[in-house]
Design a protein around this motif. Structure first.
Motif, PDB file in Angstrom:
ATOM      1  N   LYS A 160       0.834  -1.212   0.000  1.00 22.23           N
ATOM      2  CA  LYS A 160       0.000   0.000   0.000  1.00 22.23           C
ATOM      3  C   LYS A 160       0.869   1.264   0.000  1.00 22.23           C
ATOM      4  CE  LYS A 160      -4.075  -1.907   2.315  1.00 22.23           C
ATOM      5  NZ  LYS A 160      -3.790  -3.305   2.295  1.00 22.23           N
ATOM      6  N   VAL A 161       1.936   1.233   0.781  1.00 23.18           N
ATOM      7  CA  VAL A 161       2.841   2.379   0.835  1.00 23.18           C
ATOM      8  C   VAL A 161       3.507   2.577  -0.525  1.00 23.18           C
ATOM      9  CG1 VAL A 161       4.977   3.268   1.867  1.00 23.18           C
ATOM     10  CG2 VAL A 161       3.224   2.231   3.327  1.00 23.18           C
ATOM     11  N   HIS A 162       3.965   1.495  -1.112  1.00 22.03           N
ATOM     12  CA  HIS A 162       4.611   1.566  -2.426  1.00 22.03           C
ATOM     13  C   HIS A 162       3.645   2.150  -3.463  1.00 22.03           C
ATOM     14  CE1 HIS A 162       7.383   0.594  -5.625  1.00 22.03           C
ATOM     15  NE2 HIS A 162       6.413  -0.024  -6.270  1.00 22.03           N
ATOM     16  N   ALA A 163       2.400   1.699  -3.459  1.00 21.19           N
ATOM     17  CA  ALA A 163       1.398   2.210  -4.399  1.00 21.19           C
ATOM     18  C   ALA A 163       1.125   3.696  -4.154  1.00 21.19           C
ATOM     19  CB  ALA A 163       0.106   1.407  -4.289  1.00 21.19           C
ATOM     20  N   LEU A 164       1.081   4.118  -2.893  1.00 18.10           N
ATOM     21  CA  LEU A 164       0.863   5.519  -2.551  1.00 18.10           C
ATOM     22  C   LEU A 164       1.996   6.392  -3.097  1.00 18.10           C
ATOM     23  CD1 LEU A 164      -0.529   7.851  -0.961  1.00 18.10           C
ATOM     24  CD2 LEU A 164       0.810   7.114   1.032  1.00 18.10           C
ATOM     25  N   ILE A 165       3.225   5.971  -2.864  1.00 15.54           N
ATOM     26  CA  ILE A 165       4.376   6.746  -3.340  1.00 15.54           C
ATOM     27  C   ILE A 165       4.370   6.822  -4.865  1.00 15.54           C
ATOM     28  CG2 ILE A 165       6.896   6.800  -3.478  1.00 15.54           C
ATOM     29  CD1 ILE A 165       6.876   5.476  -0.641  1.00 15.54           C
ATOM     30  N   GLU A 166       4.103   5.711  -5.520  1.00 16.84           N
ATOM     31  CA  GLU A 166       4.046   5.714  -6.988  1.00 16.84           C
ATOM     32  C   GLU A 166       2.965   6.661  -7.495  1.00 16.84           C
ATOM     33  OE1 GLU A 166       3.673   1.918  -8.851  1.00 16.84           O
ATOM     34  OE2 GLU A 166       5.768   1.403  -8.479  1.00 16.84           O
ATOM     35  N   TYR A 167       1.807   6.628  -6.861  1.00 20.37           N
ATOM     36  CA  TYR A 167       0.713   7.515  -7.273  1.00 20.37           C
ATOM     37  C   TYR A 167       1.113   8.985  -7.109  1.00 20.37           C
ATOM     38  CZ  TYR A 167      -3.655  10.007  -7.496  1.00 20.37           C
ATOM     39  OH  TYR A 167      -4.622  10.908  -7.841  1.00 20.37           O
ATOM     40  N   LEU A 168       1.663   9.325  -5.937  1.00 20.60           N
ATOM     41  CA  LEU A 168       2.034  10.713  -5.687  1.00 20.60           C
ATOM     42  C   LEU A 168       3.164  11.169  -6.607  1.00 20.60           C
ATOM     43  CD1 LEU A 168       1.745  10.827  -1.793  1.00 20.60           C
ATOM     44  CD2 LEU A 168       0.188  11.849  -3.470  1.00 20.60           C
ATOM     45  N   ASP A 169       4.040  10.243  -6.982  1.00 16.54           N
ATOM     46  CA  ASP A 169       5.104  10.563  -7.935  1.00 16.54           C
ATOM     47  C   ASP A 169       4.545  10.995  -9.287  1.00 16.54           C
ATOM     48  OD1 ASP A 169       7.442  10.330  -6.490  1.00 16.54           O
ATOM     49  OD2 ASP A 169       7.819   8.254  -7.077  1.00 16.54           O
ATOM     50  N   GLN A 170       3.389  10.479  -9.653  1.00 16.32           N
ATOM     51  CA  GLN A 170       2.788  10.759 -10.949  1.00 16.32           C
ATOM     52  C   GLN A 170       1.770  11.890 -10.898  1.00 16.32           C
ATOM     53  OE1 GLN A 170       4.107   9.171 -13.562  1.00 16.32           O
ATOM     54  NE2 GLN A 170       5.408   8.174 -12.041  1.00 16.32           N
ATOM     55  N   ARG A 171       1.422  12.334  -9.722  1.00 15.07           N
ATOM     56  CA  ARG A 171       0.352  13.330  -9.538  1.00 15.07           C
ATOM     57  C   ARG A 171       0.807  14.691 -10.026  1.00 15.07           C
ATOM     58  NH1 ARG A 171      -3.171  16.528  -8.668  1.00 15.07           N
ATOM     59  NH2 ARG A 171      -4.980  16.317  -7.348  1.00 15.07           N
TER      60      ARG A 171
END
Length: 191
Positions: A160-171
């Protein structure tokens, strides 16, 4: 350089931590995160600040230490016993404690805008992320911690943390700072 030296821990933070640990609560932010919060908040005079996840008030005490007299802090926690620790220690007219589910608070406050949001719980970080980001003013700061593996993480939380960081990286619409320091932090500044 020793980042643990001469931190000048706020007296209220020390008091909150002692009371929280006496009740078995050890999930407060660490001193490095507290120190960072205090410094960032101090750079935002007349700020409206939202803290999602008061806990026992440890990070609240650090935030208050950085606030000027014209700033206000709204802090949200669902656990009444933890908020009782915070309220018994922190008696400052600049802070408003809300005892409720963070998700409910976010959904009811979508029209509000904040200069700084510190999301230290699931709502605002893993849940209702877009809604929370929409509450941030231009040039506002969104701060999250606990992004590096922690011993208390349940199984599967790392994904979940990995997915959150990836999402915010693309935001789009934000400048990002990732800090592989303390418990692992990310700071987004709304453009």
């Amino acid at each position: 350089m020793d980042d643990q030296h001469n931190m000048n821990i706020p007296p209220l933070a020390r008091e909150v931590k002692a009371k929280a640990e006496a009740r078995g609560f050890t999930m407060s932010c660490d001193n490095l995160t507290g120190q960072l919060l205090r410094g960032l908040i101090a750079s935002k005079p007349h700020a409206r600040i939202l803290e999602l996840g008061t806990g026992a008030g440890y990070s609240t005490a650090w935030i208050l230490e950085g606030m000027d007299q014209a700033s206000t802090l709204t802090t949200v926690e669902y656990d009444e016993e933890l908020v009782a620790i915070a309220r018994s220690t922190i008696q400052d007219e600049r802070v408003a404690f809300h005892v409720c589910d963070g998700a409910v608070f976010i959904e009811q406050q979508l029209a509000q805008r904040y200069d700084v949001i510190f999301a230290d719980t699931w709502p605002g970080k893993f849940n209702l992320l877009e809604e929370t980001l929409s509450m941030l003013k231009p040039n506002g700061l969104y701060i999250i911690d606990d992004l590096n593996p922690q011993p208390n993480w349940p199984e599967g939380h790392g994904d979940k943390v990995h997915a959150l960081i990836e999402y915010l990286d693309q935001r789009d619409g934000f400048h990002r700072i990732k800090l592989d320091w303390s418990t692992g932090l990310m700071i987004l500044t709304r453009i």
